[in-house]
Design a protein around this motif. Structure first.
Motif, short mmCIF file in Angstrom:
data_model
loop_
_atom_site.label_atom_id
_atom_site.label_comp_id
_atom_site.label_asym_id
_atom_site.label_seq_id
_atom_site.Cartn_x
_atom_site.Cartn_y
_atom_site.Cartn_z
N ASP A 162 -9.18 0.88 -1.63
CA ASP A 162 -8.07 -0.26 -1.69
C ASP A 162 -7.75 -0.63 -3.15
O ASP A 162 -6.75 -0.99 -3.43
N VAL A 182 1.38 -5.06 -0.42
CA VAL A 182 0.58 -4.09 -0.80
C VAL A 182 -0.28 -3.69 0.60
O VAL A 182 0.12 -2.61 0.97
N ILE A 184 -5.39 1.34 -4.73
CA ILE A 184 -4.11 1.20 -4.07
C ILE A 184 -3.39 0.19 -4.88
O ILE A 184 -2.18 -0.11 -5.33
N VAL A 185 -4.18 -1.22 -5.14
CA VAL A 185 -3.89 -2.27 -5.93
C VAL A 185 -3.34 -1.64 -7.31
O VAL A 185 -2.49 -2.12 -7.81
N LEU A 228 1.85 -9.79 -5.68
CA LEU A 228 1.29 -8.94 -4.86
C LEU A 228 0.57 -9.39 -3.83
O LEU A 228 -0.54 -10.04 -4.25
N THR A 276 -2.28 -9.04 -0.73
CA THR A 276 -3.11 -8.20 -0.18
C THR A 276 -3.75 -8.89 1.14
O THR A 276 -4.60 -8.18 1.95
N GLU A 282 5.91 -8.53 -3.41
CA GLU A 282 5.71 -7.26 -3.14
C GLU A 282 4.60 -7.11 -2.10
O GLU A 282 3.49 -7.56 -2.69
N ARG A 317 2.69 0.60 -11.59
CA ARG A 317 4.07 0.84 -11.29
C ARG A 317 5.09 -0.14 -11.60
O ARG A 317 6.09 0.08 -12.11
N SER A 318 4.68 -1.21 -11.95
CA SER A 318 5.44 -2.71 -12.34
C SER A 318 5.14 -3.24 -13.49
O SER A 318 5.99 -4.18 -13.95
N ASP A 352 -2.50 1.15 -8.31
CA ASP A 352 -1.38 1.90 -8.62
C ASP A 352 -0.15 0.94 -8.57
O ASP A 352 1.03 0.94 -9.08
N SER A 353 -0.19 -0.21 -7.67
CA SER A 353 0.99 -1.00 -7.37
C SER A 353 1.24 -1.77 -8.79
O SER A 353 2.35 -2.09 -9.21
#
Length: 342
Positions: A63, A51, A66-67, A7, A9, A49, A73-74, A69-70
Motif C-alpha cells: 500500500d 486512493v 500505491i500511495v 488523498l 486512504t 482524490e 502523479r500529482s 505512485d498517487s
C-alpha cells in the motif's frame, strides 16, 4: 492561491458506524470533507482524490507504493499533499514515505483523527484543516505528521495513546512546529536541528525496485527461545530488528541464542538492535550485554524508532544489493530519523 491535494486512504477519520463496528466507508466523502474545509475557502484551492479505504491495521507494505505512485502523479501540480490515514500504523507509513521521498522540496502531510469526522466532538476537522495549512507552507519540505496542533517529523512520530486526542509525540527529536489560529509556527529547536542536518546532508540513493523484503521484529522477553532464530532462517527473512531492553540489552548468557545470531550476521543478514524504551535510544558501548551483542555483528538503531528502523531497512534493501552499502545507509541520517552526530 495555494493548491493542496488531499488523498484519502481511510482510517478512523473517514469511518462510519456499521453493525460490525467502525469501518472506513467507500461512500463518497467529498461533501463531508468540503464541509469541514469551508473555513479555509478563499485561501486554498483543495482537490480530493481517493486512493483506497482501509482501517490502517490492514495496511501492508504494498500500500505504501500505491500511495507513493498517487503522490508522484500529482505533486508537481500542487503546493503540498495531505494524506488522510488511520492512526494505528500512521507512524510506519509516515516513516516509509519519508525515505521514499527523501529530498522532496514540498510538504507531504499525514493526518487522521481519534473520532470519525462524521462523529460528535471529532478532532478530524481541525486536524484536516491544520494539515492543509502545513502542506501549503513553503517552509516545510519533507514528510510530516500533523496531529492535535503539532507538526512532527515523519520518521519521529510515535503513537502514545489509543484514545486521547493528543495521540502523538515526537520521539527523540524536536517538534517541527505548532499550528495556532490557522498559522504555522516553526520551533527554534527544529530550525537549529534542520540546519545541522542540511550541513551533514548526503545524496540519497534511488529505490531500485519495489521488492517487499521479509523483515522480522523480535522482541526480547525473559526466557526467549533460540529456536526462534531457526524459524527466521528457515523462512528466509532478509533482515531482523531486535527490540532489546534499555540501551540494547539481550540475554548474552544464552550461548545458543548468541551463536545463532552470529550465524545470521555471518550470512550478511542485517540484524539491528532497537529498544523497547520510547526515549533515548540504543547505546551498545555501555553495558557488557550491549558490547557482546555488538561483537556478534548486531548493528545499532541508535535513537531511531522501531517504525523508522523497520521501514528504513525495507527501503534500504530495495535500494542496494550491497550489505556494506546497506550498513552505511542504516547508520546515516537521511531525513531526520537518526541524530546528527555532534
Amino acid at each position: 492561491m495555494k493548491r493542496v491535494l488531499v488523498l484519502t486512504t481511510g482510517g478512523t477519520i473517514l469511518s462510519f458506524q456499521t453493525a460490525d463496528g467502525l469501518k472506513p466507508g467507500n461512500n463518497d466523502v467529498t461533501e463531508l470533507l468540503n464541509e469541514k474545509l469551508l473555513k479555509l475557502s478563499g485561501e486554498y484551492e483543495i482537490d480530493i482524490e481517493a486512493v483506497f479505504y482501509k482501517d490502517s491495521s490492514n495496511i501492508v507494505p504494498e500500500d505504501w507504493y500505491i500511495v507513493k505512485d498517487s503522490i508522484q502523479r500529482s505533486i508537481d501540480r500542487y503546493d503540498g499533499i495531505v494524506i488522510l490515514h488511520g492512526t494505528d500504523t500512521m507512524s510506519y507509513s509516515a516513516a516509509m514515505l519519508s525515505f521514499l521521498f527523501a529530498g522532496v522540496n514540498k510538504a507531504i502531510i499525514l493526518t487522521g483523527s481519534q473520532i470519525p469526522l462524521s462523529g460528535k466532538n471529532s478532532d478530524g476537522g481541525k486536524n484536516l484543516r491544520d494539515a492543509v495549512i502545513a502542506a501549503a507552507d513553503p517552509r516545510l519540505k519533507g514528510v510530516f505528521v500533523v496531529f492535535h496542533d503539532k507538526v512532527i517529523n515523519g520518521t519521529r512520530a510515535y503513537k502514545r495513546s489509543s484514545i486521547n486526542k493528543d495521540a502523538y509525540i515526537s520521539c527523540n527529536y524536536p517538534y517541527v512546529g505548532v499550528i495556532k489560529d490557522n498559522r504555522l509556527f516553526i520551533t527554534q529547536e527544529y530550525s537549529y536541528m534542520r540546519e545541522k542536518e542540511l550541513e551533514a546532508a548526503c545524496s540519497v540513493p534511488k529505490l531500485k525496485n519495489k521488492k517487499i523484503p521479509k523483515i522480522f521484529v523480535l522482541k526480547m522477553v525473559p526466557g526467549i527461545e533460540a529456536s526462534l532464530i531457526d524459524y527466521i532462517l528457515n523462512e528466509g527473512y532478509q533482515g531482523v530488528i531486535i527490540e532489546g531492553y534499555g540501551l540494547g540489552g539481550m540475554p548474552v548468557d544464552n550461548k545458543e541464542l548468541m551463536a545463532k545470531i552470529d550465524l545470521m550476521a555471518g550470512k550478511k543478514i542485517p540484524v539491528i538492535m532497537a529498544t523497547q524504551c520510547v526515549y533515548d535510544g540504543v547505546n551498545l558501548d555501555t553495558y557488557e550485554v550491549g558490547m557482546t551483542a555488538k561483537k556478534n555483528g548486531i548493528l545499532s538503531a541508535y535513537d531511531m524508532t522501531t517504525e523508522a528502523v523497520y521501514t528504513k531497512l525495507m527501503w534500504g534493501l530495495g535500494s542496494t544489493d550491497s550489505y556494506e552499502e546497506l550498513v552505511t545507509l542504516l547508520q546515516t541520517n537521511l531525513c531526520g530519523e537518526l541524530a546528527v552526530k555532534q
